[in-house]
Design a protein around this motif. Structure first.
Motif, PDB file in Angstrom:
ATOM      1  N   HIS A  38       0.828  -1.212   0.000  1.00 33.30           N
ATOM      2  CA  HIS A  38       0.000   0.000   0.000  1.00 33.30           C
ATOM      3  C   HIS A  38       0.862   1.261   0.000  1.00 33.30           C
ATOM      4  N   ARG A  39       1.959   1.202  -0.749  1.00 33.30           N
ATOM      5  CA  ARG A  39       2.895   2.340  -0.806  1.00 33.30           C
ATOM      6  C   ARG A  39       2.219   3.607  -1.287  1.00 33.30           C
ATOM      7  N   THR A  40       1.365   3.482  -2.292  1.00 33.14           N
ATOM      8  CA  THR A  40       0.733   4.667  -2.864  1.00 33.14           C
ATOM      9  C   THR A  40      -0.183   5.350  -1.855  1.00 33.14           C
ATOM     10  N   GLN A  41      -1.006   4.552  -1.152  1.00 33.30           N
ATOM     11  CA  GLN A  41      -1.913   5.132  -0.145  1.00 33.30           C
ATOM     12  C   GLN A  41      -1.137   5.783   0.999  1.00 33.30           C
ATOM     13  N   ILE A  42      -0.041   5.156   1.394  1.00 36.16           N
ATOM     14  CA  ILE A  42       0.746   5.711   2.495  1.00 36.16           C
ATOM     15  C   ILE A  42       1.421   7.011   2.065  1.00 36.16           C
ATOM     16  N   GLU A  43       1.878   7.071   0.848  1.00 33.95           N
ATOM     17  CA  GLU A  43       2.451   8.311   0.333  1.00 33.95           C
ATOM     18  C   GLU A  43       1.405   9.422   0.340  1.00 33.95           C
ATOM     19  N   ALA A  44       0.179   9.094  -0.053  1.00 33.39           N
ATOM     20  CA  ALA A  44      -0.900  10.096  -0.018  1.00 33.39           C
ATOM     21  C   ALA A  44      -1.202  10.513   1.417  1.00 33.39           C
ATOM     22  N   LEU A  45      -1.194   9.556   2.342  1.00 35.65           N
ATOM     23  CA  LEU A  45      -1.443   9.868   3.750  1.00 35.65           C
ATOM     24  C   LEU A  45      -0.375  10.812   4.292  1.00 35.65           C
ATOM     25  N   SER A  46       0.864  10.646   3.864  1.00 31.70           N
ATOM     26  CA  SER A  46       1.966  11.464   4.377  1.00 31.70           C
ATOM     27  C   SER A  46       1.760  12.946   4.084  1.00 31.70           C
ATOM     28  N   ARG A  47       0.979  13.241   3.056  1.00 30.43           N
ATOM     29  CA  ARG A  47       0.751  14.651   2.692  1.00 30.43           C
ATOM     30  C   ARG A  47      -0.387  15.283   3.479  1.00 30.43           C
ATOM     31  N   THR A  48      -1.070  14.489   4.301  1.00 33.31           N
ATOM     32  CA  THR A  48      -2.246  15.016   5.014  1.00 33.31           C
ATOM     33  C   THR A  48      -2.117  14.952   6.527  1.00 33.31           C
ATOM     34  N   VAL A  49      -0.983  14.443   7.038  1.00 27.25           N
ATOM     35  CA  VAL A  49      -0.798  14.336   8.492  1.00 27.25           C
ATOM     36  C   VAL A  49       0.360  15.224   8.925  1.00 27.25           C
TER      37      VAL A  49
END
Length: 379
Positions: free
Chosen positions: A14-25
């Motif tokens: 789930h690398r892509t989802q985690i990368e997206a999460l990193s931009r919102t936390v």
């Protein structure tokens, strides 16, 4: 909290989802609750592991690529890139295959591969081996006990865990695995063992190489005699302008005298390696007391900071002297005295307008306060 092997697989998938999460936390104490809620919304129960990964990547920003898998303890202990590369260059002069028996997430392996060394990595923790496999897809990796030799590699590298549950371990016998047992398991082999810089290594028969980055000590590496290249002590100082080395073959003919224009606190790697006299001789400095690691001189070494000396007073008279100099804020350094800088700062109750520094130390039998100007740098 350590990952399970299944969590490692999830994080990789789930690398892509985690990368997206990193931009919102925000990854701060203030945003901890909202970060946890958002991570749970995006990734369900695996949200905790995703946040752990993002925190670990931030902690390891200067140690491994920001796409790597890592947990918090692995990131904290991971070797800075420049230090790992220096070690790899040394080992490449003595062999062609290295076995890292505590490979963790593979930080050292990356440096060894860059240096052209054959690399074998192993670790007892299945999750760490799994992370290393994702981080170094072309490496030879296996799950193995570091205390049970499992290869015939020319050189053995070990990095016993110095942290557990976020807490630092200082007793060599309590490291994971214990340092004495590592040494016993590989008796007769060429070894490089990374340790905390504060342990007692006075009986080590080979080289003790202490590494620091930007003045902060990171590790002491114990090299067996066959890897020592004739040295017993070495300081490796990683700075923006490059690598500075000092070893025990350097001249140490320096004297002891009254304060000069500047007071200098040597690089921590120099102090930990016991090379203060060699450093002073190289830089044209002298010691304030032969037992204390503060130096003085008429110039600052290139790339180092220090303090312009104003006056020396008995420690008990420091408050009066600081008041005379209109001190409002002070940087306090202590060596050779059992005093707490925070306690001193409260006792002094400074109310002036000038920023100063105070070096609290012992000269002869007397505790003194060296009143100085604020920290200045050369180069």
């Amino acid at each position: 909290m350590p990952f399970s092997p299944s969590e490692v697989d999830f994080l990789h998938q789930h690398r892509t989802q985690i990368e997206a999460l990193s931009r919102t936390v925000g990854l701060t104490k203030a945003t901890a609750l909202s970060d946890a809620q958002r991570a749970r919304q995006e990734l369900g129960e695996a949200g905790r592991a995703a946040l752990e990964l993002l925190h670990a990547r931030r902690a390891g920003a200067e140690k491994f690529p920001d796409t790597w898998l890592a947990d918090h303890d692995a990131a904290q202990q991971a070797t800075p890139v420049a230090v790992a590369r220096e070690r790899a260059r040394r080992l490449a002069r003595h062999g062609s295959i290295v076995h890292d028996v505590t490979c963790s997430i593979g930080t050292e392996g990356r440096a060894f591969q860059e240096a052209g060394l054959g690399y074998i990595g192993s670790d007892l923790d299945p999750a760490r081996v799994r992370m290393a496999a994702y981080n170094l897809p072309d490496a030879l990796l296996m799950r193995a006990d570091a205390l049970v030799p499992s290869s015939s590699a020319e050189i053995i590298v070990a990095d016993p865990a110095r942290r557990s549950g976020g807490r630092r371990i200082s007793d060599p016998a309590k490291l994971i695995p214990p340092l004495p047992e590592v040494m016993e398991a590989y008796a007769g082999r060429q070894v490089a063992v990374k340790c905390a810089p504060g342990i007692d290594y006075s009986e080590w028969p080979g080289l003790v190489s202490v590494s620091g980055v930007a003045g902060a000590v990171k590790e002491a590496c114990l090299y067996s005699p066959g890897l020592a290249e004739g040295l017993r002590r070495e300081a490796v100082m990683v700075r923006p302008e490059g690598i500075d080395r000092l070893d025990d073959t350097a001249p140490e003919d320096t004297g002891v005298g009254a304060p000069g224009r500047y007071i200098i606190d040597p690089d921590g790697a120099v102090v930990r390696a016991g090379l203060v006299r060699q450093y002073a001789a190289r830089e044209g400095l002298w010691m304030l007391d032969e037992r204390i690691a503060y130096l003085t001189g008429e110039r600052l070494p290139e790339g180092r900071s220090g303090f312009t000396f104003i006056e020396s007073v008995p420690l008990k008279q420091a408050r009066t002297a600081l008041k005379k100099h209109d001190a409002g804020t002070v940087e306090i350094l202590v060596r050779g005295l059992d005093v707490d800088p925070d306690v001193l700062r409260k006792q002094w109750k400074l109310k002036g307008n000038t920023a100063l520094a105070v070096v609290c130390t012992r000269i002869g039998r007397q505790g003194v306060a060296l009143i100085c100007g604020p920290r200045v740098s050369e180069g």
